[in-house]
Design a protein around this motif. Structure first.
Motif, PDB file in Angstrom:
ATOM      1  N   ARG A  54       0.677  -1.308  -0.074  1.00  0.00           N
ATOM      2  CA  ARG A  54       0.273   0.654  -0.053  1.00  0.00           C
ATOM      3  C   ARG A  54       0.713   1.989  -0.071  1.00  0.00           C
ATOM      4  O   ARG A  54       0.804   2.559  -0.750  1.00  0.00           O
ATOM      5  CB  ARG A  54      -1.056   0.050   1.065  1.00  0.00           C
ATOM      6  CG  ARG A  54      -2.378   0.318   1.276  1.00  0.00           C
ATOM      7  CD  ARG A  54      -3.024   0.253   2.706  1.00  0.00           C
ATOM      8  NE  ARG A  54      -2.850   1.476   2.881  1.00  0.00           N
ATOM      9  CZ  ARG A  54      -3.107   1.535   4.443  1.00  0.00           C
ATOM     10  NH1 ARG A  54      -2.840   0.500   5.158  1.00  0.00           N
ATOM     11  NH2 ARG A  54      -2.573   2.484   5.164  1.00  0.00           N
ATOM     12  N   LYS A  55       2.314   1.701   0.956  1.00  0.00           N
ATOM     13  CA  LYS A  55       2.883   2.732   1.201  1.00  0.00           C
ATOM     14  C   LYS A  55       3.973   2.273  -0.634  1.00  0.00           C
ATOM     15  O   LYS A  55       3.634   4.133  -0.672  1.00  0.00           O
ATOM     16  CB  LYS A  55       3.600   2.564   2.607  1.00  0.00           C
ATOM     17  CG  LYS A  55       2.956   2.575   3.576  1.00  0.00           C
ATOM     18  CD  LYS A  55       2.790   3.821   3.572  1.00  0.00           C
ATOM     19  CE  LYS A  55       2.495   3.977   5.441  1.00  0.00           C
ATOM     20  NZ  LYS A  55       2.036   5.298   5.485  1.00  0.00           N
ATOM     21  N   THR A  56       4.275   1.668  -1.434  1.00  0.00           N
ATOM     22  CA  THR A  56       4.950   1.768  -2.512  1.00  0.00           C
ATOM     23  C   THR A  56       4.102   1.933  -3.256  1.00  0.00           C
ATOM     24  O   THR A  56       4.317   3.208  -4.246  1.00  0.00           O
ATOM     25  CB  THR A  56       5.112  -0.466  -2.507  1.00  0.00           C
ATOM     26  OG1 THR A  56       6.012  -0.524  -1.360  1.00  0.00           O
ATOM     27  CG2 THR A  56       6.188   0.414  -4.339  1.00  0.00           C
ATOM     28  N   ARG A  58       1.399   4.031  -2.883  1.00  0.00           N
ATOM     29  CA  ARG A  58       1.203   5.754  -2.532  1.00  0.00           C
ATOM     30  C   ARG A  58       2.935   6.240  -3.104  1.00  0.00           C
ATOM     31  O   ARG A  58       2.352   7.481  -3.782  1.00  0.00           O
ATOM     32  CB  ARG A  58       1.023   6.099  -0.763  1.00  0.00           C
ATOM     33  CG  ARG A  58      -0.411   5.661  -0.899  1.00  0.00           C
ATOM     34  CD  ARG A  58      -0.735   5.859   0.504  1.00  0.00           C
ATOM     35  NE  ARG A  58      -1.964   5.459   1.644  1.00  0.00           N
ATOM     36  CZ  ARG A  58      -2.069   5.513   2.671  1.00  0.00           C
ATOM     37  NH1 ARG A  58      -1.589   5.993   3.267  1.00  0.00           N
ATOM     38  NH2 ARG A  58      -3.541   4.850   2.845  1.00  0.00           N
ATOM     39  N   LEU A  72       8.367   4.940   3.887  1.00  0.00           N
ATOM     40  CA  LEU A  72       7.244   4.059   3.197  1.00  0.00           C
ATOM     41  C   LEU A  72       6.660   2.763   4.737  1.00  0.00           C
ATOM     42  O   LEU A  72       6.635   1.934   4.505  1.00  0.00           O
ATOM     43  CB  LEU A  72       7.909   2.637   2.980  1.00  0.00           C
ATOM     44  CG  LEU A  72       8.966   3.087   1.203  1.00  0.00           C
ATOM     45  CD1 LEU A  72       9.624   1.818   0.304  1.00  0.00           C
ATOM     46  CD2 LEU A  72       7.980   3.330   0.215  1.00  0.00           C
ATOM     47  N   GLY A  73       7.053   3.594   5.958  1.00  0.00           N
ATOM     48  CA  GLY A  73       6.825   2.764   6.805  1.00  0.00           C
ATOM     49  C   GLY A  73       7.165   2.101   7.494  1.00  0.00           C
ATOM     50  O   GLY A  73       6.631   0.930   8.040  1.00  0.00           O
TER      51      GLY A  73
END
Length: 124
Positions: A54-56, A58, A72-73
């Motif tokens: 999900r972060k990638t 975004r 990237l969390g």
């Protein structure tokens, strides 16, 4: 980016296969704490993989638009791993901490094996 989603779906399938094997091991063997530790760790590992994807996505969209991205969390994924470890330490009669940690590494093993498998498949 659609190829990235295909890779994630393939890895998700393999993690679900492993989880089903762990559930069968939990149900049919006397090693309940070992398999429940693997199940707990793998579930949190899958959650970490999902958050990374999900972060990638975004990150990719923000870069394409020329915006800045914070991270990237990594801290978020470390916190979920810590929660899994805390659960295992709180309930040692149900979860083996060593196998929770092994389960937390499952998604990384799946990523590496998937990469090598498809790299060998392409080079044949």
């Amino acid at each position: 980016m659609p190829e990235f989603r295909v890779i994630y779906n393939r890895q998700r399938k393999w993690i679900f296969y492993l989880l089903s094997i762990y559930v069968l091991g939990w149900g049919f063997t006397s090693y309940k704490t070992i398999f429940s530790g693997l199940i707990l760790g793998t579930c949190f590992s899958f959650l970490n993989l999902w958050m990374l994807v999900r972060k990638t996505e975004r990150f990719d969209k923000a870069i394409a638009k020329g915006k800045k991205v914070a991270s990237l969390g990594s801290l978020q994924r470390m916190a979920t791993a810590a929660i899994a470890a805390i659960i295992a330490l709180k309930y040692p009669q149900y979860f083996n901490i060593v196998f929770v940690v092994a389960g937390l590494m499952t998604s990384y093993f799946v990523i590496m094996i998937d990469y090598f498998y498809h790299a060998m498949k392409i080079h044949k």
